[in-house]
Design an enzyme around this catalytic site. Structure first.
Site, PDB file in Angstrom:
ATOM      1  N   GLU A  21       0.986  -1.021   0.022  1.00  0.00           N
ATOM      2  CA  GLU A  21      -0.563   0.118  -0.087  1.00  0.00           C
ATOM      3  C   GLU A  21       0.976   1.570   0.034  1.00  0.00           C
ATOM      4  O   GLU A  21       0.416   2.081  -0.479  1.00  0.00           O
ATOM      5  CB  GLU A  21      -0.689  -0.093   1.209  1.00  0.00           C
ATOM      6  N   TYR A  53     -18.361  25.718   0.914  1.00  0.00           N
ATOM      7  CA  TYR A  53     -17.618  23.982   0.588  1.00  0.00           C
ATOM      8  C   TYR A  53     -17.125  23.678  -0.696  1.00  0.00           C
ATOM      9  O   TYR A  53     -16.071  23.138  -0.710  1.00  0.00           O
ATOM     10  CB  TYR A  53     -18.751  23.057   0.130  1.00  0.00           C
ATOM     11  N   GLU A  73      -7.317   6.687  10.711  1.00  0.00           N
ATOM     12  CA  GLU A  73      -8.207   7.694  11.571  1.00  0.00           C
ATOM     13  C   GLU A  73      -7.425   8.838  11.810  1.00  0.00           C
ATOM     14  O   GLU A  73      -7.371   9.259  12.227  1.00  0.00           O
ATOM     15  CB  GLU A  73      -7.872   6.288  12.932  1.00  0.00           C
ATOM     16  N   LYS A  98     -12.749   3.633   2.878  1.00  0.00           N
ATOM     17  CA  LYS A  98     -11.242   3.534   2.007  1.00  0.00           C
ATOM     18  C   LYS A  98     -12.209   2.376   0.755  1.00  0.00           C
ATOM     19  O   LYS A  98     -12.071   1.174   1.443  1.00  0.00           O
ATOM     20  CB  LYS A  98     -10.154   3.059   2.787  1.00  0.00           C
TER      21      LYS A  98
HETATM   22  N1  LIG Z   1     -10.102   0.688  11.815  1.00  0.00           N
HETATM   23  C1  LIG Z   1      -8.552   0.317  10.716  1.00  0.00           C
HETATM   24  N2  LIG Z   1      -8.393  -1.154  10.790  1.00  0.00           N
HETATM   25  C2  LIG Z   1      -7.869  -1.002   8.952  1.00  0.00           C
HETATM   26  C3  LIG Z   1      -7.002  -0.046   8.337  1.00  0.00           C
HETATM   27  C4  LIG Z   1      -7.402   1.463   8.816  1.00  0.00           C
HETATM   28  O1  LIG Z   1      -6.565   2.638   8.340  1.00  0.00           O
HETATM   29  N3  LIG Z   1      -8.120   1.252  10.229  1.00  0.00           N
HETATM   30  N4  LIG Z   1      -5.884  -0.062   7.737  1.00  0.00           N
HETATM   31  C5  LIG Z   1      -6.042  -1.114   7.267  1.00  0.00           C
HETATM   32  C6  LIG Z   1      -4.902  -1.635   6.330  1.00  0.00           C
HETATM   33  O2  LIG Z   1      -4.450  -0.434   5.942  1.00  0.00           O
HETATM   34  C7  LIG Z   1      -6.348  -2.527   4.906  1.00  0.00           C
HETATM   35  O3  LIG Z   1      -7.393  -0.929   4.349  1.00  0.00           O
HETATM   36  C8  LIG Z   1      -5.961  -2.757   3.525  1.00  0.00           C
HETATM   37  O4  LIG Z   1      -6.457  -3.395   2.792  1.00  0.00           O
HETATM   38  C9  LIG Z   1      -6.866  -2.756   7.771  1.00  0.00           C
HETATM   39  N5  LIG Z   1      -7.464  -2.634   8.869  1.00  0.00           N
END
Ligand SMILES: Nc1nc2c(c(=O)[nH]1)N=C([C@H](O)[C@@H](O)CO)CN2
Length: 123
Positions: A21, A53, A73, A98
């Protein structure tokens, strides 16, 4: 209190905890509800007297495109800080998604509320 909102603002960025990533750009999607008072702008039709906006969107696009966060987060907290400190907003709700990050799910992400919630704002 009133709400100025942005829906499904999609931005390309480096985001994620895995090595693969860190080498690609992925899409994050953002919904933002911002508490403000629109009445003076409604009376005057002056863009300078409301929360623009487009200006918020441009600021967040510039910030997120340059960012390289591991977690959504962290990105969400930084976005909330920017909006609350740089624009006339006392309270916001941010959904940061995402899309496609989890197989089988259309979208995953976080929802945060920051600032002082207006008393008359419905849940
Ligand atoms: N609460 C979260 N859980 C996960 C995150 C995140 O940013 N916050 N990120 C991942 C990995 O980057 C995922 O998106 C890859 O597919 C997993 N869980």
């Amino acid at each position: 209190m009133d709400i100025v909102y942005i829906r499904e603002l999609e931005i390309q960025t480096v985001i994620g905890i895995y090595d693969w990533e860190r080498k690609i750009r992925q899409t994050v999607s953002l919904d933002l509800d911002m508490a403000t008072d629109i009445r003076v702008a409604a009376q005057t039709e002056d863009i300078n007297l409301t929360l623009d906006y487009k200006a918020v969107s441009k600021r967040l696009i510039a910030f997120i495109e340059e960012a390289e966060f591991l977690l959504i987060e962290t990105m969400a907290e930084r976005v909330a800080d920017i909006v609350l400190s740089e624009f006339p907003v006392n309270w916001l709700r941010l959904r940061l998604g995402k899309p496609g990050a989890v197989t089988g799910a259309r979208d995953v992400g976080v929802i945060i509320e920051r600032g002082t919630r207006p008393a008359q704002l419905p849940l």
